[in-house]
Write an enzyme that holds these catalytic residues in place. Structure first.
Site, PDB file in Angstrom:
ATOM      1  N   HIS A  14       0.846  -1.199   0.000  1.00 50.95           N
ATOM      2  CA  HIS A  14       0.000   0.000   0.000  1.00 50.95           C
ATOM      3  C   HIS A  14       0.876   1.242   0.000  1.00 50.95           C
ATOM      4  O   HIS A  14       1.345   1.678   1.052  1.00 50.95           O
ATOM      5  CB  HIS A  14      -0.932  -0.060   1.225  1.00 50.95           C
ATOM      6  CG  HIS A  14      -1.895   1.078   1.327  1.00 50.95           C
ATOM      7  ND1 HIS A  14      -2.967   1.058   2.195  1.00 50.95           N
ATOM      8  CD2 HIS A  14      -1.965   2.277   0.689  1.00 50.95           C
ATOM      9  CE1 HIS A  14      -3.648   2.190   2.090  1.00 50.95           C
ATOM     10  NE2 HIS A  14      -3.059   2.950   1.196  1.00 50.95           N
ATOM     11  N   HIS A  16       1.142   4.998  -2.347  1.00 50.22           N
ATOM     12  CA  HIS A  16       0.714   5.862  -3.456  1.00 50.22           C
ATOM     13  C   HIS A  16       1.973   6.496  -4.013  1.00 50.22           C
ATOM     14  O   HIS A  16       2.648   7.245  -3.289  1.00 50.22           O
ATOM     15  CB  HIS A  16      -0.255   6.935  -2.963  1.00 50.22           C
ATOM     16  CG  HIS A  16      -1.483   6.355  -2.317  1.00 50.22           C
ATOM     17  ND1 HIS A  16      -2.655   6.155  -3.001  1.00 50.22           N
ATOM     18  CD2 HIS A  16      -1.696   5.888  -1.060  1.00 50.22           C
ATOM     19  CE1 HIS A  16      -3.553   5.607  -2.183  1.00 50.22           C
ATOM     20  NE2 HIS A  16      -2.995   5.430  -0.996  1.00 50.22           N
ATOM     21  N   HIS A 194      -9.613   1.105  -0.727  1.00 47.51           N
ATOM     22  CA  HIS A 194      -9.504   1.727   0.591  1.00 47.51           C
ATOM     23  C   HIS A 194     -10.884   1.653   1.241  1.00 47.51           C
ATOM     24  O   HIS A 194     -11.895   1.988   0.603  1.00 47.51           O
ATOM     25  CB  HIS A 194      -9.124   3.209   0.482  1.00 47.51           C
ATOM     26  CG  HIS A 194      -7.689   3.462   0.143  1.00 47.51           C
ATOM     27  ND1 HIS A 194      -7.052   2.905  -0.939  1.00 47.51           N
ATOM     28  CD2 HIS A 194      -6.754   4.249   0.760  1.00 47.51           C
ATOM     29  CE1 HIS A 194      -5.794   3.326  -0.971  1.00 47.51           C
ATOM     30  NE2 HIS A 194      -5.592   4.152   0.046  1.00 47.51           N
ATOM     31  N   GLU A 197     -10.896   3.487   6.589  1.00 40.43           N
ATOM     32  CA  GLU A 197      -9.792   4.355   7.015  1.00 40.43           C
ATOM     33  C   GLU A 197     -10.429   5.498   7.821  1.00 40.43           C
ATOM     34  O   GLU A 197     -10.258   5.581   9.030  1.00 40.43           O
ATOM     35  CB  GLU A 197      -9.031   4.917   5.802  1.00 40.43           C
ATOM     36  CG  GLU A 197      -7.919   5.901   6.167  1.00 40.43           C
ATOM     37  CD  GLU A 197      -7.323   6.619   4.941  1.00 40.43           C
ATOM     38  OE1 GLU A 197      -7.967   6.674   3.893  1.00 40.43           O
ATOM     39  OE2 GLU A 197      -6.192   7.153   5.087  1.00 40.43           O
ATOM     40  N   ASP A 275       1.872   4.026   2.880  1.00 40.11           N
ATOM     41  CA  ASP A 275       0.808   4.878   2.321  1.00 40.11           C
ATOM     42  C   ASP A 275       1.389   6.034   1.501  1.00 40.11           C
ATOM     43  O   ASP A 275       1.474   5.940   0.282  1.00 40.11           O
ATOM     44  CB  ASP A 275      -0.112   5.385   3.451  1.00 40.11           C
ATOM     45  CG  ASP A 275      -1.523   5.711   2.983  1.00 40.11           C
ATOM     46  OD1 ASP A 275      -1.833   5.459   1.798  1.00 40.11           O
ATOM     47  OD2 ASP A 275      -2.318   6.207   3.797  1.00 40.11           O
ATOM     48  N   ASP A 276       1.764   7.125   2.161  1.00 45.79           N
ATOM     49  CA  ASP A 276       2.330   8.304   1.485  1.00 45.79           C
ATOM     50  C   ASP A 276       3.563   8.746   2.268  1.00 45.79           C
ATOM     51  O   ASP A 276       3.511   9.725   3.033  1.00 45.79           O
ATOM     52  CB  ASP A 276       1.290   9.436   1.461  1.00 45.79           C
ATOM     53  CG  ASP A 276       0.029   9.029   0.721  1.00 45.79           C
ATOM     54  OD1 ASP A 276       0.052   9.001  -0.519  1.00 45.79           O
ATOM     55  OD2 ASP A 276      -0.980   8.702   1.389  1.00 45.79           O
TER      56      ASP A 276
HETATM   57  N1  ADE Z   1      -4.665   8.906  -1.574  1.00 44.91           N
HETATM   58  C1  ADE Z   1      -3.405   8.988  -1.138  1.00 44.91           C
HETATM   59  N2  ADE Z   1      -3.331   8.640   0.150  1.00 44.91           N
HETATM   60  C2  ADE Z   1      -4.582   8.318   0.550  1.00 44.91           C
HETATM   61  C3  ADE Z   1      -5.157   7.865   1.751  1.00 44.91           C
HETATM   62  N3  ADE Z   1      -4.426   7.677   2.866  1.00 44.91           N
HETATM   63  N4  ADE Z   1      -6.483   7.646   1.794  1.00 44.91           N
HETATM   64  C4  ADE Z   1      -7.224   7.846   0.706  1.00 44.91           C
HETATM   65  N5  ADE Z   1      -6.737   8.254  -0.458  1.00 44.91           N
HETATM   66  C5  ADE Z   1      -5.423   8.489  -0.546  1.00 44.91           C
HETATM   67 ZN    ZN Z   2      -3.726   4.817   0.806  1.00 45.46          ZN
END
Ligand code: ADE
Ligand code: ZN
Length: 330
Positions: A14, A16, A194, A197, A275-276
């Site tokens: 996971h 992005h 997703h 969350e 994630d990011d």
């Molecule tokens: N796009 C990038 N990061 C995200 C996240 N944590 N939740 C939903 N969309 C995303």
């Molecule tokens: Zn994500």
């Protein structure tokens, strides 16, 4: 512990790729492409990363990616992440990308695919790092547009390991995308989404029942529905949990309050992910290490989590066998 965690063969399910854009590269690409950003320095970018919820992050995430204009930019973005991931013992990365976020800025899918494909081949050849590609639909845009994107992607269907669903969750339930996910299913493309969350447990159920997904990204709010927890346990549905992301987006106040230990106690199929990473304070080792500090987890727990990700990866069995061997030796 840091050495052990760096040695552990880690599979990231996971990530992005646009969320791996570090401030240094963001500023360099802004300069290269003549894009104006509201930041003059790396410090100013970091200063802006104080999020109150998912939407406040998404606003900066979409703004940041405005510097990505050419195939070379997408290549440079992905290669920079692959090199960092490789350096910290990641053996495989499954990356989401957001075509609509680029299409709305006038950047063709072909540009994105050319850059990412080049980087994927380079990572395999030069780093021995394998990658998978997940084309995500933005759930806060309409379903017709998502269907249009899936059709536009026809030349690349073979290259997609899955389609996904991301962006602002609240008020955008999985049911909105039943038709586009059904089309992907008929094309033979696996599906992930997703769910749970920021949105409720019902969205996890919706993703499973209506979108026929093989894994749930995040999924932490499943604990609000005991019958859902029982089902996730019985079916061993993979949850791609992102600890530092959940803290930075205020899903929990502190990592110590995170439901991860409860998810494990419930016997769920949990994996750890970043994630990011450019926005949330670190990559895979940082996420693992933060969990060690918050929960006191020992090597056995991390072996189990790394093993879960190895078993869930979109990859051929010979690679999976090699990672199982490396995990046993770590
Ligand atoms: N796009 C990038 N990061 C995200 C996240 N944590 N939740 C939903 N969309 C995303
Ligand atoms: Zn994500």
């Amino acid at each position: 512990m840091r050495d052990f965690l760096a040695r552990l063969p880690k599979v990231e399910l996971h990530l992005h790729i646009e969320g791996s854009l570090e401030p240094e590269l963001m500023l360099a690409l802004a300069e290269r492409n003549g894009v104006t950003l509201p930041y003059a320095s790396v410090e100013e970018v970091h200063g802006a990363y104080d999020f109150s919820d998912l939407q406040s992050f998404l606003d900066l995430y979409y703004q940041g990616m405005s510097v990505l204009q050419t195939a070379r930019d997408f290549h440079d973005l992905a290669m920079a992440y692959f090199r960092r991931a490789h350096a910290e013992g990641v053996v495989h990365v499954e990356m989401h990308f957001d075509p609509q976020a680029h299409l709305v800025r006038g950047i063709d899918l072909a540009v994105v695919m050319e850059g990412l494909s080049l980087a994927r081949r380079e990572a395999d050849r030069e780093l021995g790092l394998s990658t998978a590609l997940i084309m995500a639909f933005l759930r806060d845009r309409d379903a017709e547009e998502a269907m249009w994107v899936l059709e536009q992607a026809a030349p690349y269907w073979e290259m997609l390991d899955a389609v996904g669903l991301d962006s602002a969750e609240q008020g955008n339930p999985p049911e909105k995308f039943v038709e586009v996910f059904e089309r992907a299913r008929r094309l033979g493309i696996p599906r992930v989404a997703h769910a749970g969350e920021e949105g409720p447990a019902a969205y996890i159920l919706g993703a499973l029942d209506r979108l026929d997904v093989c894994r749930i990204d995040h999924g932490v709010r499943c604990l609000e529905d005991p019958s859902l927890v029982a089902r996730l346990r019985d079916e061993q549905t993979v949850l791609t949990v992102c600890p530092l992301s959940n803290v930075r987006l205020r899903m929990v106040e502190r990592l110590e309050d995170h439901p991860l230990p409860r998810l494990l106690d419930e016997g769920l199929n949990v994996t750890l992910n970043s994630d990011d990473p450019a926005y949330f304070g670190g990559g895979m080792v940082d996420n693992f290490l933060a969990c060690h500090r918050a929960f006191g987890w020992d090597e056995a727990v991390f072996r189990r989590l790394a093993g879960n990700a190895i078993e869930a990866a979109f990859v051929d069995e010979s690679r999976r066998d090699e990672w199982r061997r490396r995990l046993a030796e770590a």
